[in-house]
Design a protein around this motif. Structure first.
Motif, short mmCIF file in Angstrom:
data_model
loop_
_atom_site.label_atom_id
_atom_site.label_comp_id
_atom_site.label_asym_id
_atom_site.label_seq_id
_atom_site.Cartn_x
_atom_site.Cartn_y
_atom_site.Cartn_z
N UNK A 41 0.94 -1.26 0.11
CA UNK A 41 -0.07 0.22 -0.02
C UNK A 41 0.87 1.25 -0.08
N UNK A 42 0.47 2.21 -0.78
CA UNK A 42 0.92 3.50 -0.45
C UNK A 42 0.22 4.20 0.61
N UNK A 43 0.85 4.72 1.64
CA UNK A 43 0.34 5.15 2.75
C UNK A 43 1.08 6.50 3.37
N UNK A 44 0.37 7.45 4.00
CA UNK A 44 0.75 8.67 4.02
C UNK A 44 1.86 8.75 5.15
N UNK A 45 2.85 9.56 5.02
CA UNK A 45 4.11 9.64 6.23
C UNK A 45 3.25 10.16 7.39
N UNK A 46 2.41 10.86 7.53
CA UNK A 46 1.75 11.19 8.90
C UNK A 46 0.82 10.02 9.55
N UNK A 47 0.25 9.04 8.68
CA UNK A 47 0.02 7.98 9.36
C UNK A 47 0.91 7.37 10.03
N UNK A 48 2.10 6.96 9.31
CA UNK A 48 2.89 6.12 9.81
C UNK A 48 3.68 6.49 10.98
N UNK A 49 4.04 7.85 11.01
CA UNK A 49 4.83 8.54 12.02
C UNK A 49 3.76 8.63 13.18
N UNK A 50 2.54 8.74 12.92
CA UNK A 50 1.57 8.93 14.26
C UNK A 50 1.43 7.61 15.06
N UNK A 51 1.88 6.41 14.37
CA UNK A 51 1.90 5.06 15.04
C UNK A 51 2.89 5.03 16.18
N UNK A 52 3.86 5.71 16.19
CA UNK A 52 5.02 5.74 17.10
C UNK A 52 4.69 6.72 18.30
N UNK A 53 4.74 6.28 19.46
CA UNK A 53 4.52 6.95 20.72
C UNK A 53 5.94 7.87 21.35
N UNK A 54 6.93 7.32 20.88
CA UNK A 54 8.23 8.02 21.34
C UNK A 54 9.39 7.86 20.41
N UNK A 55 9.95 9.02 19.77
CA UNK A 55 10.87 8.86 18.98
C UNK A 55 12.29 9.23 19.45
N UNK A 56 13.54 8.53 19.27
CA UNK A 56 14.57 9.11 19.64
C UNK A 56 15.23 9.87 18.38
N UNK A 57 16.33 10.67 18.57
CA UNK A 57 17.00 11.33 17.43
C UNK A 57 15.81 11.72 16.35
N UNK A 142 4.21 21.41 0.57
CA UNK A 142 2.76 21.37 0.98
C UNK A 142 2.53 20.27 1.76
N UNK A 143 3.27 19.43 2.41
CA UNK A 143 3.02 18.23 3.05
C UNK A 143 3.08 18.42 4.53
N UNK A 144 1.94 17.96 5.16
CA UNK A 144 1.55 17.71 6.64
C UNK A 144 2.50 16.50 6.93
N UNK A 145 3.71 16.59 7.49
CA UNK A 145 4.55 15.58 7.71
C UNK A 145 3.77 14.53 9.07
N UNK A 146 3.67 15.36 9.97
CA UNK A 146 3.14 14.71 11.23
C UNK A 146 2.48 15.58 12.08
N UNK A 147 1.57 14.98 13.03
CA UNK A 147 1.20 15.55 14.23
C UNK A 147 1.96 15.23 15.41
N UNK A 148 2.48 16.39 16.20
CA UNK A 148 3.11 16.23 17.40
C UNK A 148 2.25 15.87 18.37
N UNK A 149 0.94 16.32 18.49
CA UNK A 149 0.11 16.06 19.26
C UNK A 149 -0.79 14.83 18.67
N UNK A 150 -1.64 14.13 19.43
CA UNK A 150 -2.48 13.20 19.04
C UNK A 150 -3.36 13.44 17.77
N UNK A 158 -4.77 10.32 7.11
CA UNK A 158 -4.68 8.83 6.74
C UNK A 158 -4.87 8.79 5.32
N UNK A 159 -4.07 8.56 4.25
CA UNK A 159 -4.62 8.24 2.95
C UNK A 159 -3.62 7.50 2.26
#
Length: 235
Positions: A41-57, A142-150, A158-159
């Motif tokens: 599947x093609x999936x948005x970056x914001x969708x994938x990054x929103x699955x993580x709860x804590x990122x290092x670096x 013009x990309x919404x890369x990710x949400x820092x809040x939920x 999600x697209x």
């Protein structure tokens, strides 16, 4: 000596030119979400990054995704909740491969303990409860890369197609002009640059919000900005 069970390993490709991720079926199995996606599947970056709860670096990861050097590579860790059970700790390897990046992750929960949320994460979650939404945007694309809040339930982040635009295309130029303003370069946390932006909603329409923009903290050539907004309606 007992044989240790094999660890799960999967990954994806970040297509920078199209601003979309190509995710094989195997990468969804690790998080227990295989029933939600097709084989590939093609999936948005914001969708994938929103699955993580804590990122290092975190800053270095975004730099590689949006302003990578051909030889750049990063190894980091992220906390990911399984769809049906406890939190997991993944080791993530990112390798710049223009135009984009190759991403491989491995479940290392057996060796790397899951860490609690940081104070910053707790603060952002609390802000979300009051209606404040904080995002990372790549103005040049013009990309919404990710949400820092939920992610709010009403924004369609999600697209599965590069043709979907969370930020209305006619408003991308307004964002670009706002961040090109001299005031933006000198912006302080209490003096953001504001602009009206239309965001795609889950019902397929666009809703206008006033978004305050700030330079990305520790900006190191990523071309990213932080935006925050509050929904003006409850419809």
């Amino acid at each position: 000596m007992p044989v240790k069970p094999r660890r799960s390993i999967a990954g994806l490709v970040w297509d920078f030119e199209r601003q979309i991720c190509l995710q094989p079926f195997e990468s969804t199995v690790m998080s227990g979400r295989e029933g939600l996606w097709e084989d590939t599947e093609e999936v948005s970056l914001s969708r994938l990054l929103s699955l993580g709860e804590r990122y290092d670096e975190f800053i270095e990861t975004l730099q590689l995704l949006f302003a990578s050097d051909p030889s750049q590579r990063i190894q980091t860790h992220v906390t990911v909740p399984h769809a049906y059970k406890e939190l997991m700790r993944w080791q993530v390897n990112l390798v710049a491969a223009r135009p984009g990046a190759l991403v491989v992750w491995e479940d290392v929960t057996d060796a790397v303990p899951v860490e609690p949320p940081t104070l910053q994460q707790i603060g952002l979650h609390t802000a979300h409860l009051t209606g404040v939404n904080v995002v990372v945007i790549a103005p040049a694309h013009g990309t919404l890369a990710m949400f820092l809040t939920p992610p709010p339930e009403w924004v369609q982040h999600i697209y599965r197609s590069a043709d979907v635009h969370v930020i209305h295309q006619d408003d991308v130029e307004a964002i670009q002009k706002a961040v090109a303003d001299e005031r933006f370069a000198a912006a302080a946390t209490d003096q953001p640059v504001s602009t009206d932006v239309r965001l795609l909603t889950t019902d397929g329409t666009y809703e206008r919000v006033t978004m305050d923009l700030l330079p990305f903290p520790g900006e190191i050539g990523t071309g990213l900005v932080v935006g925050y907004f509050v929904r003006s309606t409850t419809a």
